[in-house]
Design a protein around this motif. Structure first.
Motif, PDB file in Angstrom:
ATOM      1  N   GLU A 240     -12.681 -10.567 -15.512  1.00  0.00           N
ATOM      2  CA  GLU A 240     -13.438  -9.304 -15.371  1.00  0.00           C
ATOM      3  C   GLU A 240     -13.786  -9.244 -13.834  1.00  0.00           C
ATOM      4  O   GLU A 240     -13.709  -7.975 -13.383  1.00  0.00           O
ATOM      5  N   ILE A 241     -14.287 -10.268 -13.238  1.00  0.00           N
ATOM      6  CA  ILE A 241     -14.301  -9.989 -11.891  1.00  0.00           C
ATOM      7  C   ILE A 241     -13.466  -9.631 -10.952  1.00  0.00           C
ATOM      8  O   ILE A 241     -13.162  -8.802 -10.196  1.00  0.00           O
ATOM      9  N   ASN A 242     -12.049 -10.174 -11.386  1.00  0.00           N
ATOM     10  CA  ASN A 242     -10.636  -9.929 -10.849  1.00  0.00           C
ATOM     11  C   ASN A 242     -10.210  -8.612 -11.126  1.00  0.00           C
ATOM     12  O   ASN A 242      -9.743  -7.904 -10.262  1.00  0.00           O
ATOM     13  N   ALA A 243     -10.534  -8.000 -12.272  1.00  0.00           N
ATOM     14  CA  ALA A 243      -9.998  -6.837 -12.684  1.00  0.00           C
ATOM     15  C   ALA A 243     -10.845  -5.520 -11.938  1.00  0.00           C
ATOM     16  O   ALA A 243     -10.307  -4.755 -11.487  1.00  0.00           O
ATOM     17  N   VAL A 244     -12.316  -5.871 -11.928  1.00  0.00           N
ATOM     18  CA  VAL A 244     -13.305  -4.881 -10.935  1.00  0.00           C
ATOM     19  C   VAL A 244     -12.369  -4.979  -9.556  1.00  0.00           C
ATOM     20  O   VAL A 244     -12.268  -3.769  -8.872  1.00  0.00           O
ATOM     21  N   GLY A 245     -12.067  -6.010  -8.931  1.00  0.00           N
ATOM     22  CA  GLY A 245     -11.814  -6.249  -7.780  1.00  0.00           C
ATOM     23  C   GLY A 245     -10.374  -5.528  -7.638  1.00  0.00           C
ATOM     24  O   GLY A 245     -10.342  -4.722  -6.284  1.00  0.00           O
ATOM     25  N   LEU A 246      -9.394  -5.811  -8.381  1.00  0.00           N
ATOM     26  CA  LEU A 246      -8.001  -5.099  -8.265  1.00  0.00           C
ATOM     27  C   LEU A 246      -8.415  -3.649  -8.293  1.00  0.00           C
ATOM     28  O   LEU A 246      -7.683  -2.620  -7.733  1.00  0.00           O
ATOM     29  N   ARG A 247      -9.422  -2.993  -9.323  1.00  0.00           N
ATOM     30  CA  ARG A 247      -9.311  -1.600  -9.426  1.00  0.00           C
ATOM     31  C   ARG A 247     -10.043  -1.052  -8.496  1.00  0.00           C
ATOM     32  O   ARG A 247      -9.377   0.000  -7.884  1.00  0.00           O
ATOM     33  N   ASN A 248     -10.747  -1.817  -7.481  1.00  0.00           N
ATOM     34  CA  ASN A 248     -11.270  -1.160  -6.144  1.00  0.00           C
ATOM     35  C   ASN A 248     -10.213  -1.179  -5.077  1.00  0.00           C
ATOM     36  O   ASN A 248      -9.905  -0.277  -4.486  1.00  0.00           O
ATOM     37  N   ILE A 249      -9.167  -2.165  -5.403  1.00  0.00           N
ATOM     38  CA  ILE A 249      -7.946  -1.915  -4.276  1.00  0.00           C
ATOM     39  C   ILE A 249      -7.197  -1.030  -4.574  1.00  0.00           C
ATOM     40  O   ILE A 249      -6.760  -0.257  -3.601  1.00  0.00           O
ATOM     41  N   LEU A 250      -6.788  -0.811  -5.978  1.00  0.00           N
ATOM     42  CA  LEU A 250      -6.109   0.538  -6.413  1.00  0.00           C
ATOM     43  C   LEU A 250      -6.684   1.771  -5.797  1.00  0.00           C
ATOM     44  O   LEU A 250      -5.998   2.836  -5.539  1.00  0.00           O
ATOM     45  N   ALA A 251      -7.988   1.970  -5.896  1.00  0.00           N
ATOM     46  CA  ALA A 251      -8.663   3.280  -5.812  1.00  0.00           C
ATOM     47  C   ALA A 251      -8.873   3.358  -4.370  1.00  0.00           C
ATOM     48  O   ALA A 251      -8.474   4.535  -3.756  1.00  0.00           O
ATOM     49  N   THR A 252      -8.790   2.376  -3.396  1.00  0.00           N
ATOM     50  CA  THR A 252      -8.639   2.483  -2.062  1.00  0.00           C
ATOM     51  C   THR A 252      -7.338   2.935  -1.908  1.00  0.00           C
ATOM     52  O   THR A 252      -7.069   3.861  -0.664  1.00  0.00           O
ATOM     53  N   THR A 253      -6.332   2.328  -2.208  1.00  0.00           N
ATOM     54  CA  THR A 253      -4.898   2.480  -2.133  1.00  0.00           C
ATOM     55  C   THR A 253      -4.471   4.190  -2.294  1.00  0.00           C
ATOM     56  O   THR A 253      -3.928   4.608  -1.486  1.00  0.00           O
ATOM     57  N   GLU A 254      -4.933   4.596  -3.475  1.00  0.00           N
ATOM     58  CA  GLU A 254      -4.740   5.884  -3.759  1.00  0.00           C
ATOM     59  C   GLU A 254      -5.456   6.677  -2.684  1.00  0.00           C
ATOM     60  O   GLU A 254      -5.056   7.789  -2.201  1.00  0.00           O
ATOM     61  N   ALA A 255      -6.874   6.355  -2.268  1.00  0.00           N
ATOM     62  CA  ALA A 255      -7.470   7.359  -1.427  1.00  0.00           C
ATOM     63  C   ALA A 255      -6.972   7.352  -0.035  1.00  0.00           C
ATOM     64  O   ALA A 255      -7.144   8.220   0.666  1.00  0.00           O
ATOM     65  N   GLN A 256      -6.253   6.165   0.253  1.00  0.00           N
ATOM     66  CA  GLN A 256      -5.422   6.204   1.620  1.00  0.00           C
ATOM     67  C   GLN A 256      -4.125   6.810   1.415  1.00  0.00           C
ATOM     68  O   GLN A 256      -3.405   6.808   2.592  1.00  0.00           O
ATOM     69  N   GLY A 257      -3.522   7.351   0.416  1.00  0.00           N
ATOM     70  CA  GLY A 257      -2.637   8.079   0.445  1.00  0.00           C
ATOM     71  C   GLY A 257      -1.257   7.171  -0.009  1.00  0.00           C
ATOM     72  O   GLY A 257      -0.135   7.697   0.107  1.00  0.00           O
ATOM     73  N   LEU A 258      -1.567   6.077  -0.352  1.00  0.00           N
ATOM     74  CA  LEU A 258      -0.367   5.265  -0.676  1.00  0.00           C
ATOM     75  C   LEU A 258      -0.030   4.998  -2.266  1.00  0.00           C
ATOM     76  O   LEU A 258      -0.964   5.208  -2.985  1.00  0.00           O
ATOM     77  N   SER A 259       1.147   4.406  -2.534  1.00  0.00           N
ATOM     78  CA  SER A 259       1.512   4.196  -3.949  1.00  0.00           C
ATOM     79  C   SER A 259       0.670   3.046  -4.363  1.00  0.00           C
ATOM     80  O   SER A 259       0.695   2.071  -3.755  1.00  0.00           O
ATOM     81  N   THR A 260       0.682   2.794  -5.567  1.00  0.00           N
ATOM     82  CA  THR A 260       0.019   1.755  -6.220  1.00  0.00           C
ATOM     83  C   THR A 260       0.983   1.435  -7.274  1.00  0.00           C
ATOM     84  O   THR A 260       0.431   0.383  -8.053  1.00  0.00           O
ATOM     85  N   ASP A 261       2.366   1.478  -7.010  1.00  0.00           N
ATOM     86  CA  ASP A 261       3.494   1.034  -8.006  1.00  0.00           C
ATOM     87  C   ASP A 261       3.247  -0.535  -8.020  1.00  0.00           C
ATOM     88  O   ASP A 261       3.749  -0.992  -9.013  1.00  0.00           O
ATOM     89  N   LEU A 262       3.107  -1.147  -6.803  1.00  0.00           N
ATOM     90  CA  LEU A 262       3.236  -2.798  -6.663  1.00  0.00           C
ATOM     91  C   LEU A 262       2.057  -3.237  -7.512  1.00  0.00           C
ATOM     92  O   LEU A 262       2.393  -4.456  -8.234  1.00  0.00           O
ATOM     93  N   LEU A 263       0.839  -2.855  -7.424  1.00  0.00           N
ATOM     94  CA  LEU A 263      -0.294  -3.670  -8.024  1.00  0.00           C
ATOM     95  C   LEU A 263      -0.795  -3.282  -9.656  1.00  0.00           C
ATOM     96  O   LEU A 263      -1.588  -3.745 -10.052  1.00  0.00           O
ATOM     97  N   ALA A 264      -0.523  -1.829  -9.836  1.00  0.00           N
ATOM     98  CA  ALA A 264      -0.916  -1.224 -11.042  1.00  0.00           C
ATOM     99  C   ALA A 264      -0.810  -2.130 -12.010  1.00  0.00           C
ATOM    100  O   ALA A 264      -1.244  -2.236 -13.048  1.00  0.00           O
ATOM    101  N   PRO A 265       0.829  -2.493 -12.164  1.00  0.00           N
ATOM    102  CA  PRO A 265       1.168  -3.316 -13.338  1.00  0.00           C
ATOM    103  C   PRO A 265       0.350  -4.565 -13.663  1.00  0.00           C
ATOM    104  O   PRO A 265      -0.092  -4.937 -14.957  1.00  0.00           O
ATOM    105  N   LEU A 266      -0.078  -5.155 -12.417  1.00  0.00           N
ATOM    106  CA  LEU A 266      -1.342  -6.309 -12.744  1.00  0.00           C
ATOM    107  C   LEU A 266      -2.649  -6.036 -13.430  1.00  0.00           C
ATOM    108  O   LEU A 266      -3.002  -6.551 -14.157  1.00  0.00           O
ATOM    109  N   GLN A 267      -2.967  -4.683 -12.885  1.00  0.00           N
ATOM    110  CA  GLN A 267      -4.121  -4.293 -13.391  1.00  0.00           C
ATOM    111  C   GLN A 267      -4.038  -4.139 -15.009  1.00  0.00           C
ATOM    112  O   GLN A 267      -5.045  -4.407 -15.721  1.00  0.00           O
ATOM    113  N   ARG A 268      -2.850  -3.739 -15.282  1.00  0.00           N
ATOM    114  CA  ARG A 268      -2.829  -3.421 -16.755  1.00  0.00           C
ATOM    115  C   ARG A 268      -2.756  -4.734 -17.675  1.00  0.00           C
ATOM    116  O   ARG A 268      -3.544  -5.061 -18.526  1.00  0.00           O
ATOM    117  N   LEU A 269      -2.330  -5.950 -17.006  1.00  0.00           N
ATOM    118  CA  LEU A 269      -2.123  -7.018 -17.561  1.00  0.00           C
ATOM    119  C   LEU A 269      -3.579  -7.729 -17.674  1.00  0.00           C
ATOM    120  O   LEU A 269      -4.076  -8.089 -18.765  1.00  0.00           O
TER     121      LEU A 269
END
Length: 294
Positions: A240-269
């Motif tokens: 749960e802690i790691n899922a929250v942390g990775l979700r924050n990383i993905l949100a920041t990545t999108e906000a900075q105009g970058l693709s989330t293709d590399l890490l989004a699959p890990l979030q789904r797992l």
């Protein structure tokens, strides 16, 4: 180069790219009579000047030695070369250090055995410059008797380890280890791209990333023990802690105009495991979502 070849097993090296050149150097340096062959014959010139014998054809090269080391582009090329030398293979040991797939290793191993030769498949973990040093290691599988017979010669390339009698096992290990490497590269590229959105140079973030990853890698043996036992209880950083942390990383990545293709699959797992009721489990339980897809 060592000039005394008495008692040393003759070895052939098929394929003289950067790795093949380094392998031949290692054998020559320890006095093994070494025959070399490459489609572009000029690549053998330096080695011949240092004492190697140049074969006119792959079949001639195979016939010249008890150990035949092959390092070419792919398994199709290995098969083509060995088929051209099929009449000379019997009684020899083929050590294939070409990168390929487990299925291709199984097929090639069976074909070589049908020719009356021993087959050893290998995965090399070294850059050519480190062949023959303590920095290099090689995983071998296949005909164990042949490997043990020629182990002293093969150990000239780097620290060897025999991982099993199935010819494809070294390739399975290789695929697994390289998967981990490319996963690390993916994280590195993501880190550099994200830092770069705020003008942070790659070198600046990398120096800190290396320090962080060096510490993080120490968690892997513990994860491996949990996975092997199938027991994922933890009192530290859970899913749960790691899922929250990775979700924050993905949100920041999108906000900075970058693709989330590399890490989004890990979030789904992560989310799959949490949805299944394992939020308090160790991060290592993520592997169960991968296994579910088999």
């Amino acid at each position: 180069m060592t000039s005394n070849t008495a008692g040393r097993t003759p070895i052939t090296v098929l394929g003289l790219g950067n790795l093949g050149q380094a392998l031949a150097d290692a054998f020559l340096s320890q006095g093994h009579p070494t025959t070399v062959w490459n489609r572009s014959a000029h690549k053998a010139d330096r080695l011949v000047a240092q004492g190697a014998s140049r074969a006119a054809t792959a079949a001639d090269a195979v016939a010249a030695a008890e150990i035949v080391v092959v390092t070419v582009l792919d398994y199709d090329t290995v098969g083509e070369l060995l088929r051209s030398a099929a009449g000379t293979l019997a009684g020899r040991t083929v050590v294939n250090l070409t990168t390929g797939t487990p299925g291709a290793a199984r097929e090639l191993g069976a074909w070589v055995a049908d020719q009356g030769a021993a087959y050893v498949d290998g995965a090399v973990y070294a850059v050519p410059q480190t062949i023959g040093t303590s920095a290099a290691f090689v995983l071998y599988s296949g005909d164990e008797a042949a490997y043990r017979k020629h182990q002293s010669a093969l150990d000239l390339l780097g620290e060897g380890a025999f991982v099993g009698s199935a010819p494809d096992l070294s390739s399975v290990y290789d695929t697994a280890l390289l998967s981990g490497m490319y996963g690390m590269f993916a994280g590195f590229f993501q880190a550099v791209a994200l830092a770069g959105t705020e003008g942070i140079e790659a070198g600046a973030v990398t120096s800190k990333l290396v320090r962080w990853l060096t510490g993080a890698v120490e968690a892997l043996p513990g994860f491996a023990e949990e996975i092997d036992r199938g027991e994922y209880a933890t009192t530290t950083s859970n899913l749960e802690i790691n899922a929250v942390g990775l979700r924050n990383i993905l949100a920041t990545t999108e906000a900075q105009g970058l693709s989330t293709d590399l890490l989004a699959p890990l979030q789904r797992l992560f989310d799959d495991q949490i949805d299944a009721g394992h939020a308090s489990s160790s991060l290592s339980r993520t592997i169960e979502s991968l296994r579910a897809g088999r």
